[in-house]
Enzyme design. Structure first.
Site, PDB file in Angstrom:
ATOM      1  N   SER A 150       2.597  12.430  64.984  1.00  5.93           N
ATOM      2  CA  SER A 150       3.925  12.877  64.595  1.00  5.93           C
ATOM      3  C   SER A 150       4.737  11.663  64.197  1.00  5.93           C
ATOM      4  O   SER A 150       4.430  10.533  64.616  1.00  5.93           O
ATOM      5  CB  SER A 150       4.595  13.593  65.777  1.00  5.93           C
ATOM      6  N   TYR A 163       7.409  14.323  75.328  1.00  6.14           N
ATOM      7  CA  TYR A 163       6.543  14.486  74.152  1.00  6.14           C
ATOM      8  C   TYR A 163       6.474  13.193  73.344  1.00  6.14           C
ATOM      9  O   TYR A 163       5.391  12.762  72.945  1.00  6.14           O
ATOM     10  CB  TYR A 163       7.078  15.630  73.297  1.00  6.14           C
TER      11      TYR A 163
END
Length: 346
Positions: A150, A163
């Protein structure tokens, strides 16, 4: 018949692919993209309803499906799942680490157990999956591991500390592993695909303690954009990393050039940009799958279809940079030739 893909002979031309987190979102879209190529796809996840629906879609898309219910935070279970894949398909050509979990809240409102669980699923699940894949790939001296990353693997944002921390950890882990594989001279490769904001069910699954309903930061892309990048990376594993979406590129460049300014910008905008009005959706899936025995299948898409982009020019250029480079070279050569002709005529 033996055909070759990415320089490796594959019996019947069909790769044996493992996708973790395959019951929904990016994993679901990636599984279907592999199936459309005729690959055999092992679907790893916890949610039985989602896995059953994903297997049906894989078969209808032209692939062969193997369902394996597993919690990626359990190293022994992951090893057993990999062995089940090998027992069924004979080997593993591609392993995609995509499974993750998240908590949507300020750091001070996340309990130690919740933070540990996000880390175990997202980061250690990737480590355990990679270890299981290497156990079967290294003896064959071939295979590709794709880490689904990501933009948040480089740039942390508010409300997603667990996260972001896990994705940062995967980034460092993958760099270390890549160096070791290159040093060993093995034909096994690992690559990472850094994703933008995507329209997946995770924003209704995530455990949230915020007043608004969790949402991705715009611009939002459809999961099929991510799936195309994953399938391409699986066939071009020598490349170190792929960036998907113009927003990913802009974020990573800004973080490298003006990280302090980006800190202040996200402090001002990051809270509102990640919330919609309205109550929370489904219960969080941190401890149990939302698509388990008492849940339902959520598919690949979230609730943001109307605003999501089905394509990314940047992602296409990234996948076709060789063609783009050739076109630019030819174009530049033609322009130079025209200028030279004009000079000669003078």
């Amino acid at each position: 018949m033996v055909r070759k893909r990415w320089g490796v002979p594959v019996p019947g031309g069909r790769r044996a692919v493992v996708v973790t987190g395959a019951s929904g979102g990016v994993g679901r879209a990636a599984a279907l993209a592999f199936a459309a190529r005729g690959d055999r796809v092992a679907l790893l996840a916890r949610g039985r309803e989602g896995l059953a629906a994903a297997a049906d879609e894989v078969q209808r898309a032209g692939g062969e499906a193997l369902v394996v219910s597993v919690d990626m935070a359990d190293a022994k279970a992951v090893d057993d799942a990999a062995q089940q894949v090998v027992d069924t398909f004979g080997h593993i050509d591609v392993w995609v680490n995509n499974a993750f979990a998240g908590v949507f809240a300020p750091f001070t409102e996340i309990t130690p157990d919740e933070f540990r669980r996000v880390t175990e699923v997202t980061y250690l699940g990737c480590v355990f999956g990679t270890r299981a894949a290497l156990h079967h790939m290294l003896p064959r001296d071939r295979g590709t591991i794709v880490q689904v990353g990501s933009a948040l693997a480089y740039r942390g944002i508010p409300l997603q500390s667990a996260y972001c921390g896990a994705k940062h950890a995967i980034q460092g882990f993958n760099e270390s592993l890549r160096c070791e594989l290159l040093h060993s001279g093995t034909g096994v490769r690992t690559t990472m695909v850094q994703m933008p904001a995507l329209n997946t069910p995770q924003f209704d699954w995530v455990l949230s303690r915020m007043p608004g309903r969790a949402r991705p930061v715009a611009p939002v892309f459809q999961p099929e954009v991510a799936a195309r990048a994953i399938v391409h990376a699986a066939s071009h594993g020598r490349r170190r990393e792929y960036w998907v979406g113009s927003s990913t590129v802009a974020t990573l460049i800004a973080n490298a050039v003006v990280p302090g300014l980006l800190d202040r910008y996200l402090a001002r905008t990051g809270f509102d940009a990640q919330q919609d009005e309205g109550e929370h959706g489904e219960l969080g899936n941190l401890w149990a799958p939302a698509d388990g025995p008492h849940g339902r299948d959520f598919g690949a898409h979230g609730r943001f279809d109307e605003e999501s982009r089905p394509d990314s020019a940047q992602e296409w250029i990234s996948r076709n940079r060789g063609r783009v480079g050739t076109a630019l070279t030819v174009g530049a050569g033609a322009l130079a030739a025209r200028k030279l002709t004009r000079l000669v005529r003078r």
